[in-house]
Design an enzyme around this catalytic site. Structure first.
Site, short mmCIF file in Angstrom:
data_model
loop_
_atom_site.label_atom_id
_atom_site.label_comp_id
_atom_site.label_asym_id
_atom_site.label_seq_id
_atom_site.Cartn_x
_atom_site.Cartn_y
_atom_site.Cartn_z
N PRO A 83 -0.82 3.55 4.08
CA PRO A 83 -2.12 3.45 3.78
C PRO A 83 -2.51 3.60 2.28
CG PRO A 83 -1.76 5.30 4.94
CD PRO A 83 -0.44 4.69 5.03
N VAL A 84 -3.04 2.64 1.76
CA VAL A 84 -3.27 2.48 0.34
C VAL A 84 -4.61 3.56 0.05
CG1 VAL A 84 -3.86 0.95 -1.64
CG2 VAL A 84 -2.30 0.37 -0.03
N GLY A 85 -4.44 4.22 -1.15
CA GLY A 85 -5.64 5.06 -1.63
C GLY A 85 -5.94 6.48 -0.77
N SER A 90 1.34 5.23 -2.28
CA SER A 90 1.73 3.73 -2.22
C SER A 90 2.14 3.32 -3.54
CB SER A 90 0.89 3.06 -1.39
OG SER A 90 -0.56 2.77 -2.03
N SER A 91 1.42 3.67 -4.67
CA SER A 91 1.39 2.85 -5.87
C SER A 91 2.79 3.39 -6.71
CB SER A 91 0.34 3.19 -6.73
OG SER A 91 0.38 4.61 -7.14
N ASP A 134 4.61 12.17 -7.51
CA ASP A 134 4.56 11.03 -6.12
C ASP A 134 5.96 10.27 -6.64
OD1 ASP A 134 2.27 12.23 -5.64
OD2 ASP A 134 1.33 10.26 -5.57
#
Ligand code: PMV
Length: 307
Positions: A83-85, A90-91, A134
């Site tokens: 899931p993004v954000g 994810s980045s 991250d």
């Protein structure tokens, strides 16, 4: 230069298992890579370097790619199952996968040091001044104990079955961190207690003691509520997971939305309860150390088209 005409690599996202927010004030946190990934495929093409396909739509993608790719000759496909954000990195996974894929295109393997060093330049495009946790976790895989200003220390995790439940709300990390800061010193005792809890959880994670880990998540969540970073949406999903049999649940990341993680020896009833309420949810498994074969980078030999 190798004659590889295409290459593909992936890297995992992450979850903060314990210790978010407290980590900002020098307490330890535990974060772990998950078995969901961002995948990057690079192809040699004629003309300017460009995005050929992507499951994410973000204006920062092109500047991020330009950090490591040459201005001409590379076509990029991006795909993520994260899931993004939502604080799942994810980045960061994109950054590490891109460094790996580029190395594979050049006919070599990027080691952890290269992924961390070059990946950080890419992460900065997305997050300005990120802590670097991250993408370091993504590059290392497995789980780490992290104290600000120190290199993350890999820790063992037996097997940890988690369900991730998505509030579908993006929490504003900067605002949430500022909110906690504004509530100091009243919240300092909770922040210190979270730090102590993290170190109590490290041996439980190594043993795979799901009951203790679940109780620790419940305590961590209660303290996160007290410092003001939970939300109605988070509380509802924590409640849903516990009622469906999870041993414990908490928000993971900055809060204010984002994702909730639940320790669930049997993920099925938690996933079913989420599905009944229309809540996006999926199971992930944490293991540490990871199997290096989990993140293969592959290349396709052959002549590149004239660029
Ligand atoms: O939203 P995430 O997963 O990047 O987590 C933020 C974690 C905080 O502790 C709230 C902030 C930080 O920089 O450590």
């Amino acid at each position: 230069m190798s004659r590889r005409r295409a290459a593909e690599a992936r890297a995992p996202g992450k979850l903060i298992l314990f210790g978010e927010h407290a980590v900002v004030y020098g307490h330890p946190a535990v974060a772990a890579a998950v078995d969901r990934h961002t995948t990057v495929r690079l192809e040699r093409i004629a003309g300017p370097t460009r995005l050929l396909s992507a499951t994410v739509d973000d204006a920062r993608l092109l500047p991020a790619l330009a950090t490591v790719l040459p201005p001409r000759g590379i076509g990029v496909h991006l795909h993520t199952t994260l899931p993004v954000g939502r604080g799942m990195g994810s980045s960061a996974a994109l950054a590490v996968a891109l460094v790996r894929a580029l190395a594979a295109l050049e006919g070599r393997r990027a080691d952890v040091e290269e992924c961390v060093r070059r990946g950080f330049d890419i992460e900065r495009i997305f997050h300005g001044t990120p802590s670097g946790l991250d993408h370091t976790v993504s590059a290392l895989g497995g789980a780490v104990r992290y104290v600000r200003g120190q290199p993350p220390a890999p820790i063992p995790v037996a097997v940890l079955p988690l369900v991730v439940l998505d509030t579908e709300i993006a929490g504003d990390t900067d605002a949430l961190v500022a909110g906690v800061r504004a509530r100091r010193p009243a919240v300092d005792a909770d922040l210190a207690a979270i730090g102590a809890l993290v170190d109590a959880m490290v041996p439980a994670l190594a043993r795979g003691d799901l009951a203790t880990i679940g109780a620790g998540m419940n305590e961590n969540q209660q303290r996160l509520r007290r410092i003001g970073v939970s939300s109605d949406a988070v509380d509802a999903l924590v409640d849903l997971a516990r009622r469906a049999g999870a041993a414990g649940a908490k928000l993971a990341g900055a809060g204010g939305g984002g994702v909730v993680i639940a320790v669930a020896p049997d993920p099925a009833p938690v996933l079913a309860a989420a599905a009944r309420r229309g809540v996006p949810a999926f199971a992930v498994e944490i293991r540490s150390p990871r199997d290096p074969a989990d993140d293969p980078a592959t290349g396709t030999e052959g002549p590149a088209p004239p660029g």
